[in-house]
Design an enzyme around this catalytic site. Structure first.
Site, mmCIF file in Angstrom:
data_model
loop_
_atom_site.group_PDB
_atom_site.id
_atom_site.type_symbol
_atom_site.label_atom_id
_atom_site.label_comp_id
_atom_site.label_asym_id
_atom_site.label_seq_id
_atom_site.Cartn_x
_atom_site.Cartn_y
_atom_site.Cartn_z
ATOM 1 N N HIS A 211 45.094 51.175 48.141
ATOM 2 C CA HIS A 211 46.516 51.249 47.795
ATOM 3 C C HIS A 211 46.783 50.479 46.492
ATOM 4 C CE1 HIS A 211 50.939 51.198 48.902
ATOM 5 N NE2 HIS A 211 50.872 50.280 47.952
ATOM 6 N N GLU A 212 46.252 49.248 46.415
ATOM 7 C CA GLU A 212 46.514 48.423 45.220
ATOM 8 C C GLU A 212 45.802 48.979 43.995
ATOM 9 O OE1 GLU A 212 48.910 46.487 45.379
ATOM 10 O OE2 GLU A 212 49.038 46.444 47.548
ATOM 11 N N HIS B 67 47.639 51.628 42.132
ATOM 12 C CA HIS B 67 48.683 51.166 41.206
ATOM 13 C C HIS B 67 48.132 50.974 39.789
ATOM 14 C CE1 HIS B 67 52.167 50.579 43.758
ATOM 15 N NE2 HIS B 67 51.482 49.874 44.640
ATOM 16 N N CYS C 208 55.194 50.135 50.559
ATOM 17 C CA CYS C 208 54.933 49.606 49.219
ATOM 18 C C CYS C 208 56.168 48.862 48.734
ATOM 19 C CB CYS C 208 54.601 50.769 48.287
ATOM 20 S SG CYS C 208 54.259 50.269 46.592
ATOM 21 N N LEU C 209 55.967 47.702 48.120
ATOM 22 C CA LEU C 209 57.102 46.926 47.600
ATOM 23 C C LEU C 209 57.841 47.686 46.500
ATOM 24 C CD1 LEU C 209 55.492 43.361 47.414
ATOM 25 C CD2 LEU C 209 57.061 44.243 49.153
ATOM 26 N N GLN D 240 53.010 46.514 39.049
ATOM 27 C CA GLN D 240 54.254 46.449 39.833
ATOM 28 C C GLN D 240 55.221 45.398 39.297
ATOM 29 O OE1 GLN D 240 52.060 46.331 43.818
ATOM 30 N NE2 GLN D 240 53.951 47.375 44.342
ATOM 31 N N GLY E 171 49.767 42.879 49.469
ATOM 32 C CA GLY E 171 49.069 43.050 48.214
ATOM 33 C C GLY E 171 50.078 43.305 47.110
HETATM 34 CO CO CO Z 1 52.184 49.408 46.550
#
Ligand code: CO
Length: 180
Positions: free
Chosen positions: A140-141, A144, A98-99, A51, A46
């Site tokens: 999670h997304e 953000h 997480c990226l 981000q 995701g």
């Molecule tokens: Co993340």
């Protein structure tokens, strides 16, 4: 299409509350394509607009479950604009990464079953129901979009340890250690 640069903690842009999507025109379509392409390139499940430095309430998700050989293959891509969770039930603990926090992972307590109201990439309204991994990814997304990272949901000690590991991982990766 173009690959976008994924911001990493402690970039302050990851902490902003994103703006609602109001223009579903051509520029937004290109942006969504780039977001999806970047998610695949970074091998994430995701990616949220903040981000990549865009203050917009849109996330893309592809769970990419493993095939018989264990390799993750592209599945259905969900584009969720202006998403809102309308129902929550049950609890689940999932190990998340997480990226924007490369090199670490931690177990996070989430809702196991949820319902969501959202708009697709063309602005059409929908509802969906999600459980388990899909529900975890959505939460999670969506976090953000409000400037929240999963480490914020850990207890104080776990959070401190995770961020310490992160600093070390960044250092080993040759990146500058983030300020505390
Ligand atoms: Co993340």
């Amino acid at each position: 299409m173009a690959l976008l640069r994924v911001l990493t903690h402690p970039d302050p842009r990851l902490r902003l509350v994103a703006e609602r999507v109001t223009d579903f025109g051509e520029a937004f379509q290109t942006f969504v394509d780039d977001l999806v392409e970047t998610m695949y390139a970074e091998v994430g499940r995701g990616l949220a607009a903040p981000q990549v430095g865009a203050s917009l309430r849109v996330v893309v998700i592809d769970l990419r479950r493993p095939d018989e050989g264990g390799k993750l293959v592209p599945g259905d891509v969900f584009v969720l604009a202006n998403p809102e969770i309308t129902f929550r039930e049950g609890e689940i603990v999932w190990r998340e990464g997480c990226l924007s926090l490369p090199g670490i992972a931690a177990e996070v307590l989430r809702t196991e079953h949820l319902k969501l109201r959202y708009q697709d990439r063309l602005g059409e309204h929908h509802v969906l129901e999600a459980r388990d991994l899909f529900a975890v990814c959505i939460q999670h997304e969506l976090d953000h979009l409000d400037g929240t990272l999963y480490v914020d949901r850990l207890g104080p000690l776990e959070r401190a340890l995770a961020l310490q590991d992160y600093t070390e991982a960044q250092h080993l990766a040759g990146r500058q250690a983030p300020p505390a």
